[in-house]
Design an enzyme around this catalytic site. Structure first.
Site, PDB file in Angstrom:
ATOM      1  N   VAL A 105       2.649   2.010   3.006  1.00  0.00           N
ATOM      2  CA  VAL A 105       1.419   2.583   3.527  1.00  0.00           C
ATOM      3  C   VAL A 105       1.146   2.049   4.928  1.00  0.00           C
ATOM      4  O   VAL A 105       1.488   0.911   5.252  1.00  0.00           O
ATOM      5  CB  VAL A 105       0.227   2.308   2.565  1.00  0.00           C
ATOM      6  N   CYS A 106       0.571   2.897   5.758  1.00  0.00           N
ATOM      7  CA  CYS A 106       0.096   2.568   7.094  1.00  0.00           C
ATOM      8  C   CYS A 106       1.244   2.098   7.995  1.00  0.00           C
ATOM      9  O   CYS A 106       2.113   2.881   8.330  1.00  0.00           O
ATOM     10  CB  CYS A 106      -1.031   1.537   6.995  1.00  0.00           C
ATOM     11  N   HIS A 107       1.290   0.816   8.380  1.00  0.00           N
ATOM     12  CA  HIS A 107       2.364   0.282   9.202  1.00  0.00           C
ATOM     13  C   HIS A 107       3.560  -0.192   8.374  1.00  0.00           C
ATOM     14  O   HIS A 107       4.575  -0.609   8.919  1.00  0.00           O
ATOM     15  CB  HIS A 107       1.849  -0.885  10.061  1.00  0.00           C
ATOM     16  N   SER A 157       2.202   6.783   2.968  1.00  0.00           N
ATOM     17  CA  SER A 157       0.827   7.199   3.216  1.00  0.00           C
ATOM     18  C   SER A 157       0.378   6.661   4.567  1.00  0.00           C
ATOM     19  O   SER A 157       0.972   5.712   5.092  1.00  0.00           O
ATOM     20  CB  SER A 157      -0.070   6.674   2.089  1.00  0.00           C
TER      21      SER A 157
END
Length: 176
Positions: A105-107, A157
């Site tokens: 998720v994200c980074h 995500s």
């Protein structure tokens, strides 16, 4: 199922650890906090220090075959530190090679880029990783959750606001 949550000693976005962790635990699975050093990890709320969490084991003492899946939480610093640790990168690469599902998720996908496992895959992330993913041979999309079925399931995500959908996807895909 045993699910590894791989993190550096500091820099993980707390909600990107705790939300999926609670989902995995609530579904009756065993989450395991794996880090590059023993002790505790320091989580953050964006740039501010948040809680600390005890490390269950270090990456140098585990094998990909020990786990049924892998979660890579984000935070800007966490995956940046992880991608500089060859043992962590090797572990991620081995999980993928064994065909285990991986969620980031994200980074978090930065570690996937460093492990050279995004070529030919479609994923999402925090928008600033778009060029890195494309340069690594992947296709970046702006979607709440993306599930790439490739040789293993890759669930990605974009950000904390997407965690509800991310948690639902990882539970479905890890159980499949």
């Amino acid at each position: 199922m045993r699910i590894a949550f791989l993190m550096a000693p500091e820099g993980v976005e707390q909600v990107e650890l705790t939300d999926p962790w609670q989902a995995v635990t609530g579904a009756g699975h065993e989450p395991v906090l794996v880090s590059t050093r023993p002790g505790h990890i320091q989580a953050f709320h964006h740039l501010d220090k948040a809680d600390t969490f005890p490390v269950d084991t270090v990456v140098s003492q585990v094998e990909a075959e020990d786990f049924d899946g892998l979660v890579l939480p984000g935070g800007v610093a966490n995956p940046d530190f992880l991608r500089m640790d060859e043992r962590a990168v090797s572990f991620v690469r081995d999980v993928v090679r064994r065909g285990r599902p991986v969620a980031a998720v994200c980074h978090g996908p930065w570690t996937l880029v460093e492990a050279d496992v995004v070529r030919g895959r479609t994923l999402t992330s925090w928008p600033s990783l778009r060029t890195d993913i494309r340069n690594a041979g992947g296709t970046w999309v702006d979607e709440q959750v993306r599930i790439d079925q490739g040789p293993n399931k890759l669930i990605t995500s974009r950000r904390p606001d997407d965690l509800k959908a991310f948690d639902e996807a990882i539970l479905t895909e890890f159980a499949a």
